[in-house]
Design an enzyme around this catalytic site. Structure first.
Site, PDB file in Angstrom:
ATOM      1  N   GLY A 161       0.823  -1.212   0.000  1.00 13.30           N
ATOM      2  CA  GLY A 161       0.000   0.000   0.000  1.00 13.30           C
ATOM      3  C   GLY A 161       0.854   1.258   0.000  1.00 13.30           C
ATOM      4  N   GLY A 249       6.253  -2.909   3.065  1.00 10.02           N
ATOM      5  CA  GLY A 249       5.851  -3.284   4.414  1.00 10.02           C
ATOM      6  C   GLY A 249       6.236  -4.701   4.791  1.00 10.02           C
ATOM      7  N   GLY A 251       4.805  -7.593   4.293  1.00 12.75           N
ATOM      8  CA  GLY A 251       4.721  -8.550   3.176  1.00 12.75           C
ATOM      9  C   GLY A 251       5.916  -8.393   2.242  1.00 12.75           C
ATOM     10  N   ILE A 279       2.300   2.308   6.825  1.00  9.74           N
ATOM     11  CA  ILE A 279       1.543   3.408   7.406  1.00  9.74           C
ATOM     12  C   ILE A 279       0.915   2.960   8.723  1.00  9.74           C
ATOM     13  CG2 ILE A 279      -0.666   2.980   6.260  1.00  9.74           C
ATOM     14  CD1 ILE A 279      -0.654   6.048   5.765  1.00  9.74           C
ATOM     15  N   ASP A 280       0.679   1.650   8.841  1.00 10.56           N
ATOM     16  CA  ASP A 280       0.069   1.126  10.077  1.00 10.56           C
ATOM     17  C   ASP A 280       1.080   1.051  11.219  1.00 10.56           C
ATOM     18  OD1 ASP A 280      -2.125   0.816   8.510  1.00 10.56           O
ATOM     19  OD2 ASP A 280      -2.114  -1.375   8.474  1.00 10.56           O
ATOM     20  N   ARG A 325      -4.974  -2.207  10.100  1.00  9.70           N
ATOM     21  CA  ARG A 325      -5.597  -3.512   9.908  1.00  9.70           C
ATOM     22  C   ARG A 325      -5.478  -4.364  11.179  1.00  9.70           C
ATOM     23  NH1 ARG A 325      -2.774  -5.499   5.028  1.00  9.70           N
ATOM     24  NH2 ARG A 325      -4.164  -4.516   3.550  1.00  9.70           N
ATOM     25  N   TYR A 435      -7.863   6.835   2.517  1.00  9.24           N
ATOM     26  CA  TYR A 435      -6.845   6.988   1.472  1.00  9.24           C
ATOM     27  C   TYR A 435      -6.251   8.390   1.450  1.00  9.24           C
ATOM     28  CZ  TYR A 435      -8.276   2.369   0.087  1.00  9.24           C
ATOM     29  OH  TYR A 435      -8.533   1.028   0.108  1.00  9.24           O
TER      30      TYR A 435
HETATM   31  N1  LIG Z   1       5.244 -14.327   2.587  1.00  6.71           N
HETATM   32  C1  LIG Z   1       5.563 -13.695   1.454  1.00  6.71           C
HETATM   33  N2  LIG Z   1       6.533 -14.189   0.644  1.00  6.71           N
HETATM   34  C2  LIG Z   1       6.873 -13.540  -0.499  1.00  6.71           C
HETATM   35  N3  LIG Z   1       6.290 -12.415  -0.925  1.00  6.71           N
HETATM   36  C3  LIG Z   1       5.319 -11.869  -0.167  1.00  6.71           C
HETATM   37  C4  LIG Z   1       4.904 -12.479   1.059  1.00  6.71           C
HETATM   38  N4  LIG Z   1       3.922 -11.709   1.587  1.00  6.71           N
HETATM   39  C5  LIG Z   1       3.727 -10.690   0.726  1.00  6.71           C
HETATM   40  N5  LIG Z   1       4.575 -10.770  -0.319  1.00  6.71           N
HETATM   41  C6  LIG Z   1       4.654  -9.857  -1.457  1.00  6.71           C
HETATM   42  O1  LIG Z   1       5.006  -8.560  -0.997  1.00  6.71           O
HETATM   43  C7  LIG Z   1       4.288  -7.565  -1.720  1.00  6.71           C
HETATM   44  C8  LIG Z   1       3.615  -6.605  -0.788  1.00  6.71           C
HETATM   45  O2  LIG Z   1       2.886  -7.288   0.227  1.00  6.71           O
HETATM   46  P1  LIG Z   1       1.614  -6.651   0.918  1.00  6.71           P
HETATM   47  O3  LIG Z   1       1.244  -7.500   2.055  1.00  6.71           O
HETATM   48  O4  LIG Z   1       0.565  -6.384  -0.098  1.00  6.71           O
HETATM   49  O5  LIG Z   1       2.089  -5.205   1.378  1.00  6.71           O
HETATM   50  P2  LIG Z   1       3.102  -4.705   2.472  1.00  6.71           P
HETATM   51  O6  LIG Z   1       4.460  -5.045   2.029  1.00  6.71           O
HETATM   52  O7  LIG Z   1       2.876  -3.254   2.472  1.00  6.71           O
HETATM   53  O8  LIG Z   1       2.720  -5.373   3.755  1.00  6.71           O
HETATM   54  C9  LIG Z   1       3.325  -8.292  -2.637  1.00  6.71           C
HETATM   55  O9  LIG Z   1       3.824  -8.220  -3.948  1.00  6.71           O
HETATM   56  C10 LIG Z   1       3.289  -9.704  -2.100  1.00  6.71           C
HETATM   57  O10 LIG Z   1       3.116 -10.665  -3.123  1.00  6.71           O
HETATM   58  O1  LIG Z   2      -6.882  -0.784  -0.301  1.00  7.79           O
HETATM   59  P1  LIG Z   2      -5.475  -1.231  -0.221  1.00  7.79           P
HETATM   60  O2  LIG Z   2      -4.595  -0.555  -1.165  1.00  7.79           O
HETATM   61  O3  LIG Z   2      -5.333  -2.707  -0.242  1.00  7.79           O
HETATM   62  O4  LIG Z   2      -4.921  -0.764   1.177  1.00  7.79           O
HETATM   63  C1  LIG Z   2      -5.586  -0.934   2.370  1.00  7.79           C
HETATM   64  C2  LIG Z   2      -4.640  -1.357   3.431  1.00  7.79           C
HETATM   65  O5  LIG Z   2      -3.429  -0.670   3.402  1.00  7.79           O
HETATM   66  C3  LIG Z   2      -2.981  -0.436   4.725  1.00  7.79           C
HETATM   67  O6  LIG Z   2      -2.895   0.943   4.907  1.00  7.79           O
HETATM   68  C4  LIG Z   2      -1.625  -0.997   5.025  1.00  7.79           C
HETATM   69  O7  LIG Z   2      -1.203  -1.743   4.017  1.00  7.79           O
HETATM   70  P2  LIG Z   2       0.266  -2.310   3.889  1.00  7.79           P
HETATM   71  O8  LIG Z   2       0.221  -3.697   4.394  1.00  7.79           O
HETATM   72  O9  LIG Z   2       0.538  -2.180   2.470  1.00  7.79           O
HETATM   73  O10 LIG Z   2       1.174  -1.461   4.720  1.00  7.79           O
HETATM   74  C5  LIG Z   2      -3.999  -1.077   5.630  1.00  7.79           C
HETATM   75  O11 LIG Z   2      -4.202  -0.349   6.789  1.00  7.79           O
HETATM   76  C6  LIG Z   2      -5.196  -1.136   4.766  1.00  7.79           C
HETATM   77  O12 LIG Z   2      -6.035  -2.189   5.101  1.00  7.79           O
HETATM   78 MG   LIG Z   3       1.355  -5.212   5.342  1.00  4.97          MG
END
Ligand SMILES: Nc1ncnc2c1ncn2[C@@H]1O[C@H](COP(=O)(O)OP(=O)(O)O)[C@@H](O)[C@H]1O
Ligand SMILES: O=P(O)(O)OC[C@H]1O[C@](O)(COP(=O)(O)O)[C@@H](O)[C@@H]1O
Ligand SMILES: [Mg+2]
Length: 564
Positions: A161, A249, A251, A279-280, A325, A435
């Site tokens: 995000g 983040g 993920g 951001i969380d 979240r 947003y």
């Molecule tokens: N356990 C994991 N192993 C590999 N890639 C991951 C994993 N979890 C998330 N990702 C990848 O990291 C990217 C971002 O993850 P996401 O959860 O959407 O956001 P954030 O990094 O902000 O928490 C995505 O492209 C996702 O496919």
């Molecule tokens: O609608 P989107 O783009 O999936 O984002 C919503 C989510 O993004 C967040 O701001 C945080 O997301 P990230 O895991 O990417 O940091 C959550 O609080 C929210 O649920």
């Molecule tokens: Mg995340």
């Protein structure tokens, strides 16, 4: 973004953008080198050069399974949780003098380079006899670097995000590489992880990124899902990339960790550096994430609006939903900053609606006393109260649970309650700035923070460190191994003093029963006694046993206030 792409795809660049089509065809990249070529002496400029395995047979003889944590124990309970280094799996790499020492801008600095033994403690509140505890390697420029300037071919990707400050981090990686290390080849990966293998790349220069910190979002685009480790590493290898900067983040950092492991397995001289974005504020170990302050500041506008609306009408209720979240940091800090909020609901603090000590009772009391009230709710709060039919089993492309709108749900429940009771007519205004708070550019202090994080990441990669996230620990820039960043989520600890400060600022009930609090505390106290860390850390000072033992007023099972 559009203009940036058209500009790049037509520009002549030494590092030709790989289109989806061309990457599949027999282009001349290390991927198609024959084994006779691969085992020639290393030439600089390619991620492939230092080891020289053909990709088909790629497996580094020095890399056995996944990398193990590098733990160094010292006197008095000192522990260094170190980060991997390219030399861990590529022995005998040559070093070079850091070009910064000839940089006129830095010539006035006396002790510019970080001492090789400098580390930063995770715990700064200690007792006379307590062990020195976990330390992380201090970030910063090193005297020796493991890359020559014209050998470096870096790339930057943003995933997950949005968060204020993404563009600043991109800008400062590009400018840091150019101006501090004379690195001229930096590529932007378009649209998150999948951009590695499904999109063209974007050449980045100081000129291209000059003004981007003034804009929200990310000029590179972002996405969820699409993490295909071998396709990503193939792409890194095919393009001859040897420094990978991954901004995202929890993920994203998990994804970065597996990319690092695969790179190490293949024995590539490629440094992987993460820059934590959330951001969380749900990433552990670090003091806070960049963009968090900006988001809290922007949330004030929504809370102010809710307050103005609420106090202008009889029995007005202003309800604001904020992001979060699983972690309620934005809601908690926005509430503390505002002082106009009468109730803050976060995922970590379960609450109930009806009956004594419940939310409805508190709303009624507040309206009777003040004629209006403001409620802030984090998106993940109260999810357990939603009926089974409302609960969603859907996930986003990254596998994150998609949560139903708790703001709408609670607005509805409050309205229903007061209309059924016929006790008073309420006027509820629901504001959802979700947003808006993350799509803005970062504020001044976040800009400085982003700059330090980006520069630390650049110094670390140039010094040959890899598999690390650049992060602020107790106000110092550090390199943190990926496994510490991804092992758990940072959460608000409701038995810590910060949450108590919030309760005392809003005057809301804690919605906690005596038993729950003591169970939590007992567990944490037992951990502290064993020398382990309590479940989660406060952002300021929550890791000392005394904090856990501090007295606190809570409701017991009979709904009476008791001191524990
Ligand atoms: N356990 C994991 N192993 C590999 N890639 C991951 C994993 N979890 C998330 N990702 C990848 O990291 C990217 C971002 O993850 P996401 O959860 O959407 O956001 P954030 O990094 O902000 O928490 C995505 O492209 C996702 O496919
Ligand atoms: O609608 P989107 O783009 O999936 O984002 C919503 C989510 O993004 C967040 O701001 C945080 O997301 P990230 O895991 O990417 O940091 C959550 O609080 C929210 O649920
Ligand atoms: Mg995340």
């Amino acid at each position: 973004m559009e203009s940036l792409f058209s500009l790049n795809s037509s520009s002549i660049s030494p590092f030709k953008p790989l289109s989806l089509e061309t990457s599949k065809s027999a282009i001349s990249t290390p991927r198609n080198l024959s084994s006779s070529v691969c085992f020639t002496a290393p030439t600089s400029g390619s991620a492939f050069s230092s080891i020289g395995f053909s990709r088909a047979a790629m497996s580094n003889p020095n890399a056995n399974g996944n990398s193990k944590p590098k733990i160094v124990n010292g006197d008095y309970g000192y522990v260094l949780e170190d980060v991997p280094h390219l030399t861990d799996y590529i022995p005998g790499l040559p070093t070079f003098s850091n070009p910064l020492q000839d940089n006129p801008a830095y010539s006035v600095v006396k002790q510019y380079f970080v001492h090789v033994d400098d580390t930063v403690p995770q715990k700064i509140v200690v007792h006379k006899d307590s062990p020195r505890g976990t330390h992380f390697r201090r970030a910063g420029p090193r005297q020796k670097v493991y890359f020559e300037s014209d050998e470096v071919h870096a790339c930057i990707v943003t995933c997950g995000g949005l968060c204020p400050g993404l563009n600043t981090v991109i800008r400062e990686i590009v400018c840091g590489l150019y101006h501090m290390y004379g690195v001229k080849r930096v590529l932007g990966i378009d649209g998150g992880y999948r951009g590695f293998y499904a999109r063209n790349t974007i050449p980045l220069t100081p000129k291209v990124v000059n003004d981007i910190h003034k804009r929200g979002g990310t000029i590179l685009g972002t996405s969820r899902g699409g993490h295909d480790t071998s396709k990503i590493v193939d792409s890194i290898q095919d393009r001859g990339i040897n420094q990978v900067y991954i901004i995202g983040g929890d993920g994203t950092q998990k994804g970065a960790s597996v990319i690092f492991e695969e790179i190490r397995r293949r024995g590539l001289k490629v440094a992987v550096a993460g820059i934590p974005k959330t951001i969380d504020n749900d990433i552990p170990v670090i003091d806070k994430s960049f963009g968090f302050d900006t988001a809290v500041e922007e949330a004030q506008r929504a809370i102010n609006a809710a307050h103005v609306e609420a106090e202008s009408i009889e029995n007005g209720i202003g309800l604001v939903k904020l992001m979060g979240r699983y972690s309620g940091f934005i809601a908690m800090y926005a509430t503390l900053a505002s002082r106009d909020v009468d109730c803050c609901l976060i995922p970590e603090s379960p609450f109930y609606l009806e009956g004594e000590g419940g939310l409805f009772e508190y709303i009624e009391k507040s309206l009777k006393e003040n004629g209006h009230m403001v409620i802030v709710i984090a998106e993940g709060a109260g999810q357990e109260l939603l009926s089974e039919t409302m609960k969603s089993t859907q996930q986003d492309a990254s596998g994150n649970k998609l949560l139903p709108d708790v703001g709408l749900w609670i607005s509805q429940r409050i309205k229903e309650f007061f209309s059924k009771q016929k006790k008073m007519t309420i006027n509820l205004k629901y504001i959802d700035p979700t947003y808006m708070i993350r799509a803005i550019p970062s504020n001044a202090s976040d800009n400085v923070y982003c700059t330090l994080l980006a520069q630390s990441a650049v110094h670390g990669a140039m010094a040959g460190y890899t598999g690390f996230t650049s992060g602020l620990v107790n106000g110092r820039q550090t390199y943190i191994p990926f496994y510490r960043i991804i092992e758990k989520q940072n959460k608000v600890v409701i038995t810590d003093r910060m949450w108590a400060r919030l309760l005392s600022s809003t005057n809301q009930p804690s919605f906690l029963r005596d038993k729950e609090v003591t169970e939590d505390k007992k567990e944490d106290i037992a951990k502290v006694k064993k020398g382990e860390e309590p479940e989660n850390q406060l952002m300021d000072d929550g890791n000392c046993a005394d904090d856990l033992i501090a007295k606190k007023e809570v409701r017991n099972e009979d709904n009476e206030w008791v001191l524990i």
